[in-house]
Design an enzyme around this catalytic site. Structure first.
Site, PDB file in Angstrom:
ATOM      1  N   CYS A   1     102.828  -4.288 -15.644  1.00  0.00           N
ATOM      2  CA  CYS A   1     102.574  -3.838 -17.050  1.00  0.00           C
ATOM      3  C   CYS A   1     103.547  -2.777 -17.535  1.00  0.00           C
ATOM      4  O   CYS A   1     104.756  -3.106 -17.571  1.00  0.00           O
ATOM      5  CB  CYS A   1     101.182  -3.364 -17.336  1.00  0.00           C
ATOM      6  SG  CYS A   1     100.528  -3.235 -19.087  1.00  0.00           S
TER       7      CYS A   1
ATOM      8  N   HIS B   1      97.786  -6.855 -14.550  1.00  0.00           N
ATOM      9  CA  HIS B   1      97.525  -6.063 -13.387  1.00  0.00           C
ATOM     10  C   HIS B   1      96.976  -6.944 -12.483  1.00  0.00           C
ATOM     11  O   HIS B   1      95.927  -6.799 -12.054  1.00  0.00           O
ATOM     12  CB  HIS B   1      96.509  -4.972 -13.839  1.00  0.00           C
ATOM     13  CG  HIS B   1      97.151  -3.900 -14.922  1.00  0.00           C
ATOM     14  ND1 HIS B   1      97.745  -2.814 -14.713  1.00  0.00           N
ATOM     15  CD2 HIS B   1      97.172  -3.961 -16.289  1.00  0.00           C
ATOM     16  CE1 HIS B   1      98.403  -2.192 -15.578  1.00  0.00           C
ATOM     17  NE2 HIS B   1      97.738  -2.754 -16.759  1.00  0.00           N
TER      18      HIS B   1
ATOM     19  N   GLU C   1      96.740  -5.702  -9.574  1.00  0.00           N
ATOM     20  CA  GLU C   1      96.280  -4.913  -8.584  1.00  0.00           C
ATOM     21  C   GLU C   1      94.842  -4.589  -8.904  1.00  0.00           C
ATOM     22  O   GLU C   1      93.951  -3.991  -8.249  1.00  0.00           O
ATOM     23  CB  GLU C   1      97.101  -3.482  -8.613  1.00  0.00           C
ATOM     24  CG  GLU C   1      97.013  -2.645  -9.807  1.00  0.00           C
ATOM     25  CD  GLU C   1      97.875  -3.244 -11.027  1.00  0.00           C
ATOM     26  OE1 GLU C   1      98.507  -4.365 -11.199  1.00  0.00           O
ATOM     27  OE2 GLU C   1      98.093  -2.334 -12.011  1.00  0.00           O
TER      28      GLU C   1
HETATM   29  N1  GLN Z   1     101.629   0.098 -23.280  1.00  0.00           N
HETATM   30  C1  GLN Z   1     102.019   1.017 -21.894  1.00  0.00           C
HETATM   31  C2  GLN Z   1     103.565   1.201 -21.826  1.00  0.00           C
HETATM   32  O1  GLN Z   1     104.259   0.479 -22.549  1.00  0.00           O
HETATM   33  C3  GLN Z   1     101.694  -0.095 -20.913  1.00  0.00           C
HETATM   34  C4  GLN Z   1     100.098  -0.088 -20.422  1.00  0.00           C
HETATM   35  C5  GLN Z   1     100.026  -0.418 -19.329  1.00  0.00           C
HETATM   36  O2  GLN Z   1     100.777  -0.178 -18.336  1.00  0.00           O
HETATM   37  N2  GLN Z   1      98.711  -0.825 -18.950  1.00  0.00           N
HETATM   38  O3  GLN Z   1     103.862   2.171 -21.259  1.00  0.00           O
END
Ligand code: GLN
Length: 184
Positions: free
Chosen positions: A77, A168, A170
């Site tokens: 993410c 994710h 994890e």
């Molecule tokens: N929207 C977040 C970002 O761009 C990422 C969200 C997340 O890691 N769950 O930093």
């Protein structure tokens, strides 16, 4: 030399990654400064807020050290956002580890978070993908290979020893991406 996983632990869901490596019985440590990187063979950049990580890593003076990390890197993410060559929404500086463009928070306001079954290249079975204000990889360079998909959209990519996942892994019980990462 044995594996030592370093999990960037400035902010975000780094504890969830640490739990996975504990379960896999792999040596690991938390990274909060340049010194912490010593001996680390594999780097994990968790989910969180990319703007916060950028700010803190820069003020701690090791943003650039992270950018040139030579070993395998797994970004989930937010981590995938920071690994990108280009970041959109808004435009921001990434590490350029992967020739992709990551568009932040790209799944819209209505569905900031959701779980869906996607296809992955490393297993026959579908994978439970957890998306939390997830990015989309709106451009994937020629040398970058998609390894995970939600419908037709690439949600995971790899190039050499750098792996970026918009979801994710994890936060699910399936450790196959972590195991694959350890083998890079
Ligand atoms: N929207 C977040 C970002 O761009 C990422 C969200 C997340 O890691 N769950 O930093």
């Amino acid at each position: 030399m044995g594996i030592l996983v370093g999990v960037l632990a400035i902010q975000g869901d780094f504890k969830a990654h640490i739990k996975v490596f504990k379960k896999l019985g792999v040596a690991h440590k938390e990274i909060r400064s340049e010194n912490d990187l010593s001996g680390v063979t594999h780097l994990v950049v968790p989910g969180g807020e990319s703007t916060t990580i950028r700010k803190v890593a820069k003020s701690e003076g090791f943003w650039n050290k992270l950018a040139i990390f030579r070993g395998p890197v797994l970004g989930t993410c937010m981590g995938s956002v920071l690994m990108a060559r280009q970041i959109e929404s808004p435009k921001a500086e990434g590490w350029g580890m992967l020739d992709i463009t990551a568009k932040r928070n790209a799944y819209g306001r209505q569905i900031n978070s959701f779980t869906a079954e996607g296809k992955i290249a490393i297993s026959e079975k579908p994978f439970e993908m957890v998306f939390i204000r997830a990015p989309k990889f709106v451009r994937v360079g020629d040398k970058v290979e998609p390894i995970a998909w939600l419908g037709d959209e690439a949600t995971g990519v790899i190039s050499g020893n750098k792996m970026a996942l918009a979801f994710h892994p994890e936060l699910t019980d399936n450790g196959c991406f972590h195991e694959y990462f350890l083998g890079l």
